[in-house]
Write a protein that holds these residues in place. Structure first.
Motif, mmCIF file in Angstrom:
data_model
loop_
_atom_site.group_PDB
_atom_site.id
_atom_site.type_symbol
_atom_site.label_atom_id
_atom_site.label_comp_id
_atom_site.label_asym_id
_atom_site.label_seq_id
_atom_site.Cartn_x
_atom_site.Cartn_y
_atom_site.Cartn_z
ATOM 1 N N THR A 189 0.860 -1.176 0.000
ATOM 2 C CA THR A 189 0.000 0.000 0.000
ATOM 3 C C THR A 189 0.902 1.233 0.000
ATOM 4 N N VAL A 190 0.813 2.018 -1.059
ATOM 5 C CA VAL A 190 1.571 3.264 -1.111
ATOM 6 C C VAL A 190 0.795 4.297 -0.299
ATOM 7 N N ALA A 213 0.526 7.843 0.305
ATOM 8 C CA ALA A 213 0.977 9.076 -0.347
ATOM 9 C C ALA A 213 0.371 10.288 0.336
ATOM 10 N N ASP A 219 -1.983 5.979 -10.282
ATOM 11 C CA ASP A 219 -1.591 4.605 -9.963
ATOM 12 C C ASP A 219 -1.549 3.705 -11.200
ATOM 13 N N VAL A 248 -3.209 2.410 -3.345
ATOM 14 C CA VAL A 248 -2.751 3.741 -2.944
ATOM 15 C C VAL A 248 -3.699 4.279 -1.875
#
Lengths: 207, 207
Positions: A48-49, A51, A57, A66
Motif C-alpha cells: 500500500t503506497v 501518499a 496509480d 494507494v
C-alpha cells in the motif's frame, strides 16, 4: 503481512535541488517508487503506497493499493500500527532493493526488525510487537532500538547495503548508476547523468 | 584461506585532514585496523597485515602476521595472488565489520566474491579463481566484475552495509559512532567527537 510504502510526491527530494528541477525531482522520486513497489510485489508483498496526496496509480504493479494520508510520516504510520497487525514499512527512495532483501526483513521473527539507513535513519522495518510505535527523524535507528528495548521487544538489525542506500543527495545518485539498471537508473541516464571518477572519488556529471 | 589486510599507516586517511591532524589520523587508522584484525581472528582467519612500512604489532591479536610491502596496493595484492591460493582481502578501514560478515565472504564458493564499498570501490573480496587479478581504484567494483566475467569466473556480490562502510570522510565518522562501541568508536569519543543532528541530517561535532 501488511506492507506500507510512505511517499511524498508533491515536493520530494529537496536535497537534490542542486541537480534536479522540482518537476524532475517528482519524476525521479516516482521512478524510485515504482522500483521499490515492483520489488515488493516480486517478493510476494501487496504494498500500500501511503501518499501525502493523490497519485497516478496506472503505472504501479497490479496488486498495489494507494492510500492518501496527509499527516506527517510518523503519524500516518502509527495510525496503521495501532491495530497490532504485523507490518512492513519500506521507504520509497530505496531503488537498489531486491526481493531477497525484502525477504530478509519479512522472514525475521523479532518483535522489531530494522534495516538502518546510512546516517542513522530507518529505511525499512518490520513491526510484530503490537505496542511498538515509530518516530522517524535523523537518528531514528538508535531511537527505534531504544523504544523496542523499553517495551521488552527484541530487535534484529538487517545488515544490507541495498536497504541502507536511500537516495537523498547528489552523491547518492552514483550508487543508482553503479548498482542498478532498473527504472530509477534509466531515468537518470535519460536525464543525462553519468558516472565520473575524480581523485579516486566517484560522483555523477550531467551532460 | 589466506587473509590479507592492506594498510598504509604512514600518511593515512588524507580526506579526514579537515577534522584530524596527521598524528590523529595515524592513531585513528590504527584503531580501525585493530578492530578489523580482531574481527577477522574472531571469524577464525589468520590475517596478514600488509603494511607499507614497519608497524608496531604488539597490540595486534596473537595470530596476526605483519608483512611490509612498499609497492602500491594493487601490485602488493597481485604479487600474492600469483600463486593461485584462495585469498580473502579486507580493507583496514571497515571498523563496523562483524565476524558474521566475514563468514559470508569466506563461505561463498564463487570464483570471485566482492563486497562493494559505497562509491563503487571494493572493500573486501575473496579470490578463488587463480587467473584473477585486482585493480583497485575509484570504480573498482564494476571493473572487478568485468574482469571476472572476462576470465569466465562467476561473481557473487555480498550485500552488507557494514562491509560497504569504509571510513574516508568526516561524514563517515557518524557511522562509527552510530553502529560501533569498539576501538575506533572509543578513539573518536575520546577525541571529543559526538553525533549531531541538524535538519534531519546526522553529522559529527568535536568538543
Amino acid at each position: 503481512m501488511r506492507c506500507l510504502v510512505p511517499v511524498d510526491l508533491e515536493a520530494p527530494k529537496s536535497r537534490l535541488a542542486a541537480v534536479l528541477s522540482p518537476t524532475e525531482r517528482q519524476a525521479f522520486a516516482r521512478a524510485m517508487l515504482e522500483d521499490v513497489v515492483s520489488t515488493l510485489t516480486a517478493a510476494d508483498c501487496q504494498p500500500t503506497v501511503v501518499a501525502t496526496a493523490r497519485i497516478d496509480d496506472e503505472t504501479l504493479p497490479d496488486r498495489t493499493t494507494v492510500a492518501v494520508d496527509d499527516r506527517p510520516l510518523t503519524a500516518a504510520i502509527n495510525a496503521r500500527l495501532a491495530d497490532g497487525e504485523p507490518t512492513l514499512v519500506v521507504m520509497a527512495d530505496l531503488p537498489l532493493v531486491k526481493p531477497t532483501d525484502v525477504r530478509r526483513l519479512t522472514e525475521s521473527d523479532a518483535g522489531v526488525t530494522i534495516a538502518p539507513g546510512l546516517g542513522g535513519g530507518t529505511n525499512a522495518l518490520v513491526v510484530r510487537e503490537p505496542a511498538f510505535r515509530v518516530d522517524y527523524h535523523g537518528l531514528s535507528f538508535l531511537d527505534h532500538c531504544r523504544a523496542a528495548t523499553q517495551i521488552q521487544a527484541n530487535v534484529e538489525t538487517i545488515d544490507s547495503r541495498r536497504l541502507a542506500t536511500d537516495i537523498d543527495e547528489p552523491a547518492d545518485l552514483a550508487e543508482v548508476l553503479i548498482h542498478s539498471t532498473r527504472g530509477a537508473a534509466s531515468w537518470l541516464s535519460s536525464a543525462g547523468f553519468d558516472l565520473e571518477t575524480t581523485d579516486g572519488r566517484v560522483s555523477v556529471v550531467r551532460e
